[in-house]
Design a protein around this motif. Structure first.
Motif, PDB file in Angstrom:
ATOM      1  N   LEU A  18     -30.943  50.218  58.069  1.00 27.30           N
ATOM      2  CA  LEU A  18     -29.527  50.592  58.185  1.00 27.30           C
ATOM      3  C   LEU A  18     -28.719  49.372  58.567  1.00 27.30           C
ATOM      4  O   LEU A  18     -27.601  48.901  57.964  1.00 27.30           O
ATOM      5  CB  LEU A  18     -29.190  51.890  58.870  1.00 27.30           C
ATOM      6  CG  LEU A  18     -29.778  53.041  58.572  1.00 27.30           C
ATOM      7  CD1 LEU A  18     -29.210  54.205  59.368  1.00 27.30           C
ATOM      8  CD2 LEU A  18     -29.558  53.334  57.129  1.00 27.30           C
ATOM      9  N   SER A  19     -29.135  48.561  59.742  1.00 20.02           N
ATOM     10  CA  SER A  19     -28.407  47.440  60.149  1.00 20.02           C
ATOM     11  C   SER A  19     -29.115  46.620  61.088  1.00 20.02           C
ATOM     12  O   SER A  19     -30.418  47.206  61.718  1.00 20.02           O
ATOM     13  CB  SER A  19     -26.997  47.932  61.141  1.00 20.02           C
ATOM     14  OG  SER A  19     -27.465  49.057  61.954  1.00 20.02           O
ATOM     15  N   THR A  20     -28.610  45.551  61.461  1.00 23.65           N
ATOM     16  CA  THR A  20     -29.226  44.816  62.571  1.00 23.65           C
ATOM     17  C   THR A  20     -27.908  44.487  63.287  1.00 23.65           C
ATOM     18  O   THR A  20     -26.817  44.195  62.951  1.00 23.65           O
ATOM     19  CB  THR A  20     -29.943  43.627  62.178  1.00 23.65           C
ATOM     20  OG1 THR A  20     -29.187  42.768  61.370  1.00 23.65           O
ATOM     21  CG2 THR A  20     -31.178  43.948  61.301  1.00 23.65           C
ATOM     22  N   CYS A  21     -28.247  43.837  64.767  1.00 24.08           N
ATOM     23  CA  CYS A  21     -27.246  43.399  65.606  1.00 24.08           C
ATOM     24  C   CYS A  21     -27.587  42.373  66.570  1.00 24.08           C
ATOM     25  O   CYS A  21     -28.700  42.571  67.180  1.00 24.08           O
ATOM     26  CB  CYS A  21     -26.378  44.625  66.142  1.00 24.08           C
ATOM     27  SG  CYS A  21     -25.136  44.244  67.404  1.00 24.08           S
ATOM     28  N   ASP A  22     -26.841  41.387  66.818  1.00 16.84           N
ATOM     29  CA  ASP A  22     -27.440  40.294  67.761  1.00 16.84           C
ATOM     30  C   ASP A  22     -26.834  40.557  69.013  1.00 16.84           C
ATOM     31  O   ASP A  22     -26.877  39.583  69.830  1.00 16.84           O
ATOM     32  CB  ASP A  22     -27.380  38.985  67.285  1.00 16.84           C
ATOM     33  CG  ASP A  22     -25.686  38.341  67.080  1.00 16.84           C
ATOM     34  OD1 ASP A  22     -24.859  39.346  67.387  1.00 16.84           O
ATOM     35  OD2 ASP A  22     -25.726  37.242  66.987  1.00 16.84           O
ATOM     36  N   LEU A  23     -26.098  41.741  69.230  1.00 12.97           N
ATOM     37  CA  LEU A  23     -25.383  41.899  70.566  1.00 12.97           C
ATOM     38  C   LEU A  23     -24.659  40.751  71.002  1.00 12.97           C
ATOM     39  O   LEU A  23     -24.823  40.353  72.262  1.00 12.97           O
ATOM     40  CB  LEU A  23     -26.483  42.237  71.635  1.00 12.97           C
ATOM     41  CG  LEU A  23     -27.042  43.731  71.516  1.00 12.97           C
ATOM     42  CD1 LEU A  23     -27.906  43.959  70.384  1.00 12.97           C
ATOM     43  CD2 LEU A  23     -27.493  44.137  72.715  1.00 12.97           C
ATOM     44  N   PRO A 360     -36.866  38.522  60.385  1.00 10.35           N
ATOM     45  CA  PRO A 360     -37.378  37.597  61.527  1.00 10.35           C
ATOM     46  C   PRO A 360     -35.754  37.363  62.341  1.00 10.35           C
ATOM     47  O   PRO A 360     -34.796  37.489  61.563  1.00 10.35           O
ATOM     48  CB  PRO A 360     -37.871  36.358  60.915  1.00 10.35           C
ATOM     49  CG  PRO A 360     -37.344  36.528  59.475  1.00 10.35           C
ATOM     50  CD  PRO A 360     -37.330  38.042  59.084  1.00 10.35           C
ATOM     51  N   PRO A 361     -35.976  36.764  63.500  1.00  7.93           N
ATOM     52  CA  PRO A 361     -34.943  36.200  64.278  1.00  7.93           C
ATOM     53  C   PRO A 361     -34.438  34.770  63.567  1.00  7.93           C
ATOM     54  O   PRO A 361     -35.286  34.126  63.060  1.00  7.93           O
ATOM     55  CB  PRO A 361     -35.336  36.082  65.737  1.00  7.93           C
ATOM     56  CG  PRO A 361     -36.845  35.995  65.478  1.00  7.93           C
ATOM     57  CD  PRO A 361     -37.524  36.682  64.272  1.00  7.93           C
ATOM     58  N   PRO A 362     -33.059  34.446  63.584  1.00  9.15           N
ATOM     59  CA  PRO A 362     -32.666  33.340  63.437  1.00  9.15           C
ATOM     60  C   PRO A 362     -33.372  32.040  64.195  1.00  9.15           C
ATOM     61  O   PRO A 362     -33.595  30.879  63.852  1.00  9.15           O
ATOM     62  CB  PRO A 362     -31.056  33.152  63.561  1.00  9.15           C
ATOM     63  CG  PRO A 362     -30.967  34.691  63.554  1.00  9.15           C
ATOM     64  CD  PRO A 362     -32.159  35.065  64.126  1.00  9.15           C
ATOM     65  N   ALA A 369     -42.087  32.090  73.580  1.00 11.62           N
ATOM     66  CA  ALA A 369     -42.452  32.014  72.174  1.00 11.62           C
ATOM     67  C   ALA A 369     -42.762  30.895  71.479  1.00 11.62           C
ATOM     68  O   ALA A 369     -42.509  29.873  72.257  1.00 11.62           O
ATOM     69  CB  ALA A 369     -41.182  32.747  71.610  1.00 11.62           C
ATOM     70  N   GLY A 370     -43.856  30.978  70.542  1.00  6.69           N
ATOM     71  CA  GLY A 370     -44.199  29.846  69.835  1.00  6.69           C
ATOM     72  C   GLY A 370     -43.275  29.383  68.877  1.00  6.69           C
ATOM     73  O   GLY A 370     -41.888  29.806  68.843  1.00  6.69           O
ATOM     74  N   ASP A 371     -43.512  28.493  67.632  1.00  9.60           N
ATOM     75  CA  ASP A 371     -42.545  28.141  66.798  1.00  9.60           C
ATOM     76  C   ASP A 371     -42.222  29.224  65.804  1.00  9.60           C
ATOM     77  O   ASP A 371     -41.189  29.103  65.099  1.00  9.60           O
ATOM     78  CB  ASP A 371     -43.245  26.887  66.223  1.00  9.60           C
ATOM     79  CG  ASP A 371     -43.136  25.795  67.189  1.00  9.60           C
ATOM     80  OD1 ASP A 371     -42.167  25.716  68.386  1.00  9.60           O
ATOM     81  OD2 ASP A 371     -43.984  25.088  67.002  1.00  9.60           O
ATOM     82  N   ALA A 372     -43.171  30.077  65.636  1.00 10.77           N
ATOM     83  CA  ALA A 372     -43.048  30.858  64.504  1.00 10.77           C
ATOM     84  C   ALA A 372     -41.843  31.946  64.415  1.00 10.77           C
ATOM     85  O   ALA A 372     -41.697  32.283  65.670  1.00 10.77           O
ATOM     86  CB  ALA A 372     -44.230  31.744  64.278  1.00 10.77           C
ATOM     87  N   LEU A 373     -41.062  32.112  63.457  1.00 14.30           N
ATOM     88  CA  LEU A 373     -39.992  33.229  63.657  1.00 14.30           C
ATOM     89  C   LEU A 373     -40.578  34.431  63.060  1.00 14.30           C
ATOM     90  O   LEU A 373     -40.676  34.573  61.699  1.00 14.30           O
ATOM     91  CB  LEU A 373     -38.563  32.459  62.826  1.00 14.30           C
ATOM     92  CG  LEU A 373     -38.113  31.220  63.473  1.00 14.30           C
ATOM     93  CD1 LEU A 373     -37.098  30.836  62.677  1.00 14.30           C
ATOM     94  CD2 LEU A 373     -37.758  31.359  64.829  1.00 14.30           C
ATOM     95  N   VAL A 374     -40.851  35.170  63.897  1.00 14.44           N
ATOM     96  CA  VAL A 374     -41.429  36.498  63.254  1.00 14.44           C
ATOM     97  C   VAL A 374     -40.765  37.596  64.248  1.00 14.44           C
ATOM     98  O   VAL A 374     -40.263  37.443  65.276  1.00 14.44           O
ATOM     99  CB  VAL A 374     -42.855  36.691  63.530  1.00 14.44           C
ATOM    100  CG1 VAL A 374     -43.506  35.625  62.503  1.00 14.44           C
ATOM    101  CG2 VAL A 374     -43.395  36.300  64.871  1.00 14.44           C
TER     102      VAL A 374
END
Length: 405
Positions: A18-23, A360-362, A369-374
């Motif tokens: 339904l949605s995402t939010c980066d607060l 995935p996150p921007p 965290a490593g380099d992967a955007l997951v």
């Protein structure tokens, strides 16, 4: 609208994004509570907690942020009848030990606070009867490293994992909640194996109350059941992770009506470097003699271990009052595999009945965290109507609708 940008789910089955939010630019999120259509979410790295209006789940809207005290982590919270409890512990997230997961999760945490400076240790109490305007009304100071996690769903008792002086990791404390705005430390307890070197990291993550019994997740100590009805906790039964070839137990969810516990071992390293972690089903109809009777299936639609980030369980929806309450349908976060729903009505034929892998996150904000955007889905809360609110250590809040509600 700032902070609410819908994005496509990476994959889903019987769950609709339904949605995402980066607060409002604070996308590092951990635990979630819900009160009067508002989600309360902690920030493990940027600090403090945020309040998000989710009355329209397609347009979540951040409405408040309460910062942490200097030098303090505020990782977890609990909420009942307009009273919010927030943990305070020393912020060691920049330390070498914290950044090395193998070291941090492989041995007792230790009381070393050298170089950390000023911090707050204990439990802060807020009046959130007006959700968008939290008002601090009390503070329970507890000497030592601080409080990691709480369980309180209303009533006269709460449990907390805290590390007092003289202990090398978090132990069980029982709080007197007869006046919720002024909690008092009543008693504490730790298993004997905590003092035995070489046993791995044995420390309480948290303990969920069911009646007089606290079902504790003790990491390398597995499950410990204690009776907290008296002046001091009394051990009732336990089961070590050797019984299921596991470890790092994070959540032990009692299903009292069925005499069961759903037990989640937390994965913490990329590519399963810390071993395979699973979610298990235990029979505790005799709480003195818990035994393993089943295991929940792993996500299998792709090879998640080959991806970056951590794959494996983190937490379970905990059947809080006023939320989704079922002893047959269980929800769990699986980090880079998103959120999962399981039918456990037949312990011999447990099936996955829904999932959603968030976008995935921007960028990554978790310093480990490593380099992967997951995705790194961390915690969740499911409403009685089947709305699934999921936090991410790097990507904020995701809201999905479970279609089997």
């Amino acid at each position: 609208m700032t902070g609410a940008v819908p994005r496509l789910a990476a994959a889903s089955h019987r769950m609709t994004l339904l949605s995402t939010c980066d607060l409002a630019g604070r996308p590092d999120c951990l635990q979630i509570m819900l009160w009067r259509g508002h989600a309360f979410m902690t920030h493990p790295f940027s600090g403090g907690f945020s309040v998000v209006d989710v009355r329209d789940p397609r347009q979540p809207r951040p409405v408040a942020h309460v910062p942490a005290p200097p030098g303090t982590k505020t990782l977890h919270l609990q909420l009942s009848d307009g009273i919010l409890l927030v943990t305070n512990e020393a912020d060691d997230s920049a330390s070498r030990k914290y950044l090395d997961k193998a070291q941090y999760f492989g041995a007792q945490l230790g009381q070393d606070t050298s170089g950390l400076g000023e911090y707050s240790a204990g439990v802060r109490v807020y009046d959130v009867s007006v959700p968008a305007r939290p008002v601090e009304i009390g503070f329970l100071a507890i000497p030592g490293f601080g409080v990691h996690r709480l369980w309180w769903a209303g009533g006269g008792l709460a449990t907390a994992s805290y590390m007092p002086p003289g202990h090398s990791d978090f132990i069980l404390s029982v709080l007197d909640m007869s006046d919720p705005a002024v909690p008092r430390l009543r008693s504490h307890w730790a298993p004997e194996e905590m003092s035995q070197p070489g046993s791995g990291r044995i420390g309480l993550h948290h303990a969920i109350l069911s009646g007089d019994l606290a079902y504790g997740a003790w990491r390398a100590g597995g499950l410990h059941i204690t009776d907290v009805s008296g002046e001091a906790p009394r051990p009732v039964g336990s089961l070590g992770p050797d019984a299921w070839n596991g470890g790092n137990t994070h959540t032990t969810l009692p299903l009292a009506g069925r005499g069961l516990v759903v037990l989640a071992d937390e994965s913490v390293q990329e590519h399963a470097a810390d071993g395979t972690r699973r979610i298990w089903l235990l029979n505790v109809s005799d709480p003195h003699r818990p035994r393993v009777i089943g295991v929940l299936p792993e996500p299998a639609e792709q090879d998640f271990r080959a991806l970056g980030g951590v794959f494996g369980p983190h937490n379970l929806h905990e059947n809080r009052p006023g939320t989704w309450q079922s002893e047959d349908v269980i929800f769990a976060t699986y980090q880079n595999a998103g959120v999962r729903a399981y039918d456990i009505s037949d312990p011999g034929a447990i099936t996955e009945i829904g999932f959603a892998v968030p976008p995935p996150p921007p960028k990554n904000v978790d310093p480990r965290a490593g380099d992967a955007l997951v995705p790194q889905s961390a915690d969740l809360l499911v409403t009685a109507e089947g709305l699934v609110l999921v936090s991410d250590l790097n990507a904020g809040l995701t809201i999905t609708q479970f279609e089997g509600a």
